[in-house]
Design an enzyme around this catalytic site. Structure first.
Site, short mmCIF file in Angstrom:
data_model
loop_
_atom_site.label_atom_id
_atom_site.label_comp_id
_atom_site.label_asym_id
_atom_site.label_seq_id
_atom_site.Cartn_x
_atom_site.Cartn_y
_atom_site.Cartn_z
CE LYS A 1 55.33 89.67 -13.21
NZ LYS A 1 55.54 89.01 -11.84
CG ASP B 1 51.95 88.37 -10.73
OD1 ASP B 1 50.79 87.72 -10.60
OD2 ASP B 1 52.88 87.79 -10.98
CE LYS C 1 51.84 84.05 -10.09
NZ LYS C 1 52.67 85.14 -10.11
CG ASP D 1 42.37 83.57 2.20
OD1 ASP D 1 41.67 82.76 3.07
OD2 ASP D 1 43.54 83.92 3.05
CB THR E 1 55.04 79.14 -16.72
OG1 THR E 1 55.76 80.43 -15.86
CG2 THR E 1 53.80 79.99 -17.42
NE ARG F 1 64.11 85.23 -13.73
CZ ARG F 1 64.14 84.02 -13.27
NH1 ARG F 1 64.80 83.39 -12.38
NH2 ARG F 1 62.85 83.27 -13.55
#
Length: 235
Positions: free
Chosen positions: A35, A63, A65, A68, A118, A209
């Site tokens: 990603k 990713d 996001k 607009d 999240t 991570r």
């Protein structure tokens, strides 16, 4: 015997393109997807997609996001469609016309509607005017996205089962906020272990991570991928 890659999207949140490419190469034998987030894409542009894909057959989850007006989102989606990402995210809260514009502009990419981040809890939702429990907001945005043509959704592991019951079996459910047992939550609020996310019905687990900050990202990816396979994911 070759072991199939597990349905994990490793979040490659490196500062440097060389580090991103190294991490991607290390995890690619074990996972289906890497990603690329907004920060890395803005720093390096399309070059970062080539760097993390490399010579591997790993899928790329872009990713970004997008959020607009529909015409702008359509233009942005069209501009990255040539990179052939497997998934491209748009904020479902941008509305059905915006989601549909992305779908039409990038027909060969699965547009993923982001429901509720999240990192947000109930207090955060109230502050931005999303009334009701997080589950209700996720449900509304999931249905809106699918009706607008999205073929994937992003929701927390805690909402996967509910979203599946709303949208059926053919929509890919992508779950951030996945942490192995004992791992630091970081900035995530609504989390679950990989095994819990799998049991709930997630199709693609986003894990960053716990893999990329491990001393050996490849080994960490292999270990988590094995746990996901043991949990019964079809690979």
């Amino acid at each position: 015997m070759t072991v199939s890659s597990a349905p994990i999207a490793v979040a490659i949140d490196a500062k440097e393109i060389e580090t991103a490419a190294t991490w991607a190469s290390a995890v690619a034998p074990h996972v289906s997807t890497v990603k690329v987030g907004l920060e890395l894409y803005l720093r390096y542009g399309p070059e970062i997609v080539s760097a993390v894909r490399g010579a591997n057959k790993v899928g790329v989850f872009l990713d970004l996001k997008l959020h607009d007006i529909p015409a702008t989102v359509a233009g942005a989606a069209r501009s990255v469609a040539g990179l052939k990402p497997s998934y491209l995210t748009v904020h479902a809260s941008g509305g059905s016309d915006m989601v549909r514009a992305a779908v039409e502009a990038a027909p060969d990419t699965d547009i993923a509607g982001v429901t509720v981040l999240t990192s947000m809890d109930e207090d955060d939702l109230e502050q931005v005017g999303l009334l009701g429990p997080a589950r209700d907001a996720v449900r509304r945005l999931a249905v809106l996205s699918v009706e607008a043509g999205a073929r994937a959704l992003v929701c927390s592991p805690q909402e996967v089962a509910m979203v599946r019951s709303e949208v059926g079996p053919d929509i890919t459910l992508i779950t951030p906020g996945v942490r192995p047992a004992g791992a630091d939550r970081g900035d995530q609020s609504r989390v679950a272990t990989p095994e819990e996310a799998v049991a709930a019905g997630a199709d693609l687990l986003v894990i960053g991570r716990p893999i990329t900050r491990a001393p050996d990202p490849g080994s960490a990816a292999a270990s988590i991928a094995a746990a996901v396979r043991r949990a019964g994911v079809r690979v």
